[in-house]
Design a protein around this motif. Structure first.
Motif, PDB file in Angstrom:
ATOM      1  N   ASN A 147      46.411  42.259  51.023  1.00 22.57           N
ATOM      2  CA  ASN A 147      46.028  41.218  50.033  1.00 22.57           C
ATOM      3  C   ASN A 147      45.054  41.958  48.974  1.00 22.57           C
ATOM      4  O   ASN A 147      44.101  41.346  48.671  1.00 22.57           O
ATOM      5  CB  ASN A 147      45.536  40.048  50.397  1.00 22.57           C
ATOM      6  N   GLY A 148      45.054  43.217  48.861  1.00 21.71           N
ATOM      7  CA  GLY A 148      44.199  43.790  47.928  1.00 21.71           C
ATOM      8  C   GLY A 148      44.715  43.952  46.387  1.00 21.71           C
ATOM      9  O   GLY A 148      45.486  43.205  46.107  1.00 21.71           O
ATOM     10  N   SER A 149      44.099  44.534  45.682  1.00 22.53           N
ATOM     11  CA  SER A 149      44.522  44.655  44.268  1.00 22.53           C
ATOM     12  C   SER A 149      44.600  46.158  43.835  1.00 22.53           C
ATOM     13  O   SER A 149      43.894  46.896  44.349  1.00 22.53           O
ATOM     14  CB  SER A 149      43.376  43.835  43.299  1.00 22.53           C
ATOM     15  N   ALA A 150      45.289  46.241  42.554  1.00 19.03           N
ATOM     16  CA  ALA A 150      45.384  47.474  42.346  1.00 19.03           C
ATOM     17  C   ALA A 150      45.624  47.678  40.586  1.00 19.03           C
ATOM     18  O   ALA A 150      45.988  46.748  39.927  1.00 19.03           O
ATOM     19  CB  ALA A 150      46.745  48.158  42.920  1.00 19.03           C
ATOM     20  N   TYR A 151      45.115  48.926  40.042  1.00 19.66           N
ATOM     21  CA  TYR A 151      45.532  49.017  38.723  1.00 19.66           C
ATOM     22  C   TYR A 151      46.493  50.070  38.773  1.00 19.66           C
ATOM     23  O   TYR A 151      46.483  51.272  39.207  1.00 19.66           O
ATOM     24  CB  TYR A 151      44.288  49.645  38.020  1.00 19.66           C
ATOM     25  N   VAL A 152      47.697  49.602  38.090  1.00 22.28           N
ATOM     26  CA  VAL A 152      48.957  50.521  38.259  1.00 22.28           C
ATOM     27  C   VAL A 152      49.286  50.927  36.955  1.00 22.28           C
ATOM     28  O   VAL A 152      49.347  50.366  35.939  1.00 22.28           O
ATOM     29  CB  VAL A 152      50.080  49.515  38.682  1.00 22.28           C
ATOM     30  N   ILE A 153      49.764  52.272  36.981  1.00 20.12           N
ATOM     31  CA  ILE A 153      50.270  53.097  36.039  1.00 20.12           C
ATOM     32  C   ILE A 153      51.876  53.096  36.752  1.00 20.12           C
ATOM     33  O   ILE A 153      51.846  54.080  37.316  1.00 20.12           O
ATOM     34  CB  ILE A 153      49.643  54.267  35.510  1.00 20.12           C
ATOM     35  N   GLY A 154      52.798  52.759  36.187  1.00 24.26           N
ATOM     36  CA  GLY A 154      53.901  52.487  36.660  1.00 24.26           C
ATOM     37  C   GLY A 154      55.076  51.522  36.099  1.00 24.26           C
ATOM     38  O   GLY A 154      54.774  50.700  35.111  1.00 24.26           O
ATOM     39  N   GLU A 155      56.229  51.833  36.512  1.00 21.03           N
ATOM     40  CA  GLU A 155      57.304  50.942  36.064  1.00 21.03           C
ATOM     41  C   GLU A 155      57.423  49.659  37.012  1.00 21.03           C
ATOM     42  O   GLU A 155      56.590  49.555  38.097  1.00 21.03           O
ATOM     43  CB  GLU A 155      58.683  51.763  36.113  1.00 21.03           C
ATOM     44  N   PRO A 156      58.191  48.835  36.462  1.00 23.77           N
ATOM     45  CA  PRO A 156      58.429  47.494  37.343  1.00 23.77           C
ATOM     46  C   PRO A 156      58.864  47.827  38.889  1.00 23.77           C
ATOM     47  O   PRO A 156      58.324  46.778  39.555  1.00 23.77           O
ATOM     48  CB  PRO A 156      59.662  46.784  36.360  1.00 23.77           C
ATOM     49  N   GLY A 157      59.492  48.684  39.241  1.00 24.80           N
ATOM     50  CA  GLY A 157      60.138  48.732  40.560  1.00 24.80           C
ATOM     51  C   GLY A 157      58.471  49.109  41.487  1.00 24.80           C
ATOM     52  O   GLY A 157      58.504  48.297  42.472  1.00 24.80           O
ATOM     53  N   LEU A 158      57.679  49.493  41.042  1.00 22.40           N
ATOM     54  CA  LEU A 158      56.340  49.655  41.668  1.00 22.40           C
ATOM     55  C   LEU A 158      55.387  48.590  41.550  1.00 22.40           C
ATOM     56  O   LEU A 158      55.140  48.088  42.794  1.00 22.40           O
ATOM     57  CB  LEU A 158      55.461  50.807  41.183  1.00 22.40           C
ATOM     58  N   ILE A 159      55.440  47.641  40.608  1.00 19.00           N
ATOM     59  CA  ILE A 159      54.651  46.582  40.276  1.00 19.00           C
ATOM     60  C   ILE A 159      55.270  45.535  41.238  1.00 19.00           C
ATOM     61  O   ILE A 159      54.527  44.693  41.716  1.00 19.00           O
ATOM     62  CB  ILE A 159      54.514  46.206  38.808  1.00 19.00           C
ATOM     63  N   HIS A 160      56.560  45.425  41.386  1.00 20.17           N
ATOM     64  CA  HIS A 160      57.334  44.321  41.834  1.00 20.17           C
ATOM     65  C   HIS A 160      57.082  44.586  43.525  1.00 20.17           C
ATOM     66  O   HIS A 160      56.871  43.580  44.318  1.00 20.17           O
ATOM     67  CB  HIS A 160      58.747  44.157  41.474  1.00 20.17           C
ATOM     68  N   ALA A 161      57.131  45.795  43.921  1.00 13.70           N
ATOM     69  CA  ALA A 161      56.987  46.207  45.295  1.00 13.70           C
ATOM     70  C   ALA A 161      55.498  45.655  45.560  1.00 13.70           C
ATOM     71  O   ALA A 161      55.478  45.318  46.999  1.00 13.70           O
ATOM     72  CB  ALA A 161      57.054  47.808  45.577  1.00 13.70           C
ATOM     73  N   LEU A 162      54.496  46.038  44.963  1.00 12.11           N
ATOM     74  CA  LEU A 162      53.019  45.635  45.327  1.00 12.11           C
ATOM     75  C   LEU A 162      52.935  44.203  45.283  1.00 12.11           C
ATOM     76  O   LEU A 162      52.261  43.558  46.054  1.00 12.11           O
ATOM     77  CB  LEU A 162      52.183  46.531  44.264  1.00 12.11           C
ATOM     78  N   TYR A 163      53.361  43.380  44.362  1.00  7.95           N
ATOM     79  CA  TYR A 163      53.467  41.819  44.472  1.00  7.95           C
ATOM     80  C   TYR A 163      54.061  41.439  45.557  1.00  7.95           C
ATOM     81  O   TYR A 163      53.662  40.612  46.204  1.00  7.95           O
ATOM     82  CB  TYR A 163      54.345  41.583  43.162  1.00  7.95           C
TER      83      TYR A 163
END
Length: 278
Positions: A96-112
């Motif tokens: 349940n950490g947090s991240a600043y993401v430089i990436g596309e939706p596939g990466l962002i959704h995987a983290l969510y």
């Protein structure tokens, strides 16, 4: 120069196949020769298979849809990406950490999906994948956050990837300026990281001995197989040419011109032949 029959026999007898996508199955939105026939052969021969991609741009559902648009029907369960591997790694490291993401939706959704939130103020991690949004502003933001204490993660170490018009910069190239500006080294989760290979074997329910990995990159696919003691097949339809092989201190077990060489000599499963389905 086509592979020998002995080489193809060794590949065909494997029960489980780990397969890269870019440069093996397609370039961008162009299907490579023999890809559809190869997947059909995998099914006909009742092989277990998993597409293991260092690309972090798309979810398994999106990869399945892309393959369908190219004429190959493969369910989402047959795909595993560096985005999913990165999300699993971070969830294990800091739930349940947090991240600043430089990436596309596939990466962002995987983290969510693993309980991560997006944070551009004081994140636990700066996570970089392939990103069309990459620019000077995102680079400056990432550098400042890493200097401020965020840990730097790359979804994969690939410097380039195959595109329809030729090579394109990949994650490793996008992470490099952040490393240089901060003096911090990124941790890369994708191939050849053993985390990816262990997940693939678990998913396939296969041993190393009955598995083969097929890829187009010496520095990720082939070295991943070597370090995991899995038999390796290099195809020359991606970023590696035959004349590149002497540059490396290691070699693949087999070299093919393309994926099209594998299925051509076997037309029917034993069950089909016995049933007279010729």
């Amino acid at each position: 120069m086509k592979a020998t029959e002995e080489t193809l026999k060794n590949i065909r007898k494997k029960q489980a196949f780990i397969i890269d996508m870019d440069g093996v199955i397609y370039h961008g939105n162009v299907l490579l020769p023999g890809a559809a026939q190869f997947v059909d052969w995998l099914r006909r021969q009742k092989k277990r298979f998993l597409f293991l991609t260092n690309s972090s741009e798309r979810s398994p559902e999106e990869l399945s849809q892309k393959m369908a648009r190219l004429g190959i029907d493969v369910g989402p369960g047959h795909f595993y990406s560096s985005a999913l591997a990165t999300a699993a790694f971070l969830a294990n490291q800091k739930p349940n950490g947090s991240a600043y993401v430089i990436g596309e939706p596939g990466l962002i959704h995987a983290l969510y999906r693993v309980g991560y939130t997006m944070n551009n103020i004081n994140p636990d991690y700066v996570v970089v994948g392939e990103a069309s949004s990459y620019n000077l502003d995102t680079l400056i933001k990432a550098v400042r956050l890493v200097i401020g204490g965020a840990k730097l993660i790359g979804t994969n170490p690939d410097l380039t990837g195959p595109g329809e018009g030729g090579l394109v910069p990949a994650c490793g190239a996008l992470v490099a300026p952040i490393e240089l500006a901060t003096g911090r080294k990124a941790y890369f989760v994708g191939k050849p990281n053993p985390l990816m290979m262990r997940h693939a074997l678990r998913t396939l329910g296969a041993t190393r001995e009955e598995t083969v990995i097929i890829g187009d990159r010496m520095d990720t696919d082939i070295i991943a197989g070597i370090e995991s003691q899995i038999e390796t097949v290099l195809v020359l339809t991606g970023v590696t040419a035959r004349q590149d092989l002497p540059k490396y201190a290691y070699a693949p077990d087999h070299v093919l011109e393309g994926i099209f060489e594998i299925p051509e000599a076997i037309e029917h499963t034993p069950d089909e032949a016995a049933a007279g389905k010729m």
